[in-house]
Design a protein around this motif. Sequence first.
Motif, PDB file in Angstrom:
ATOM      1  N   PHE A 192       0.613  -0.909  -0.165  1.00  0.00           N
ATOM      2  CA  PHE A 192      -0.168   0.437   0.013  1.00  0.00           C
ATOM      3  C   PHE A 192       0.883   1.127   0.256  1.00  0.00           C
ATOM      4  O   PHE A 192       0.415   2.167  -0.181  1.00  0.00           O
ATOM      5  N   ALA A 242      -3.437  -0.270  -4.271  1.00  0.00           N
ATOM      6  CA  ALA A 242      -3.254   0.163  -3.599  1.00  0.00           C
ATOM      7  C   ALA A 242      -3.948   2.163  -3.545  1.00  0.00           C
ATOM      8  O   ALA A 242      -4.158   2.584  -3.146  1.00  0.00           O
ATOM      9  N   PHE A 261      -6.894   1.867  -2.014  1.00  0.00           N
ATOM     10  CA  PHE A 261      -7.582   2.305  -0.735  1.00  0.00           C
ATOM     11  C   PHE A 261      -6.924   3.691  -0.515  1.00  0.00           C
ATOM     12  O   PHE A 261      -7.917   3.913  -0.293  1.00  0.00           O
TER      13      PHE A 261
END
Length: 316
Positions: A96, A188, A191
């Motif tokens: 991430f 990522a 998110f």
Amino acid sequence: SRSAMAMRALLRATPGALRPARSSFGHGVQVRSFAKRMTNRRTDLAVRKRRPGVGDEGMVAEVLEGTVYVEPSYETWVHSMKGEKVSIVPLETKVFDEDIRTDILHRNVLYWQNKERGWSNKRTLRRGEISGTGKKPHKQKGTGRARQGTKRAPHHRGGGKAHGPVPRSFETKLNKKVRQLGNRIALAARFREENMVVLEELKLKHPKTHAINELVKLWGWNSVLFVQEFEGDRNFELACKNIPEVETVSPHTFNAKEALLKEKVVLSVKSLEQIQNHLCKDIRSARSAVVVESESVQEEEELGGREEVQQQEQMS
């Protein structure tokens, strides 16, 4: 003469001394021997690799100033199927914390698009495959017409097709590490856009489409990609098949194209752990190989340096 012979013997006994080299441009050119240069280089490497405090009494370790690097930490909420916040789960930094690279995402999307196109069976006949005579239509000269050699040429009616389609695969090549990097970047990006949701579990008692419809309406999702764990709940997978814009994948079949096309990416706690381990597998193996190789090279250099230092001490 005896003096010349004694000088040659002395030069052979002292490696690295300046000795006359034979050259086509003249005699007496002073050249330092290669063996001495290699000895000096290994000695320097051994001294440089020597740690302060081990055999060196006057050396002081250099203290580096500045702030200590701390890896950023990421975490997210875990929700129940009804939308209630239950707990917080930490996220893997190697996944991430990736930089959002649109070029890698573009290459991944093209790769999966071409792979989904599959195989084409279209095929046309070329001029060499057309049935018919090979006789020259008319003589070369004297008719006033353009010269022709065959009736099966592409510009004739009933002739072959020039540059026609042939059976082929549209799949293109993309390295595995680039695909894994694209998956990490896509996850990522989802998110950071707050489009990734983690649920306690993705399980149903019965394979009913109504339960998935209610879940989607409750959360207000238009399209969703569910990431199940390995050998996930079969009832949940069957319930998602009859709903448009709802797909299910496993950590192994997760890809950047599907993750970017859907509005939300939904994972369970177990599938989140599995996909993080799967996406970090190449990074860990590559870093461990580099560490082992660097340690072995350092040990060889230190061993070689110690041997050269001992030889010099014996000679002195």
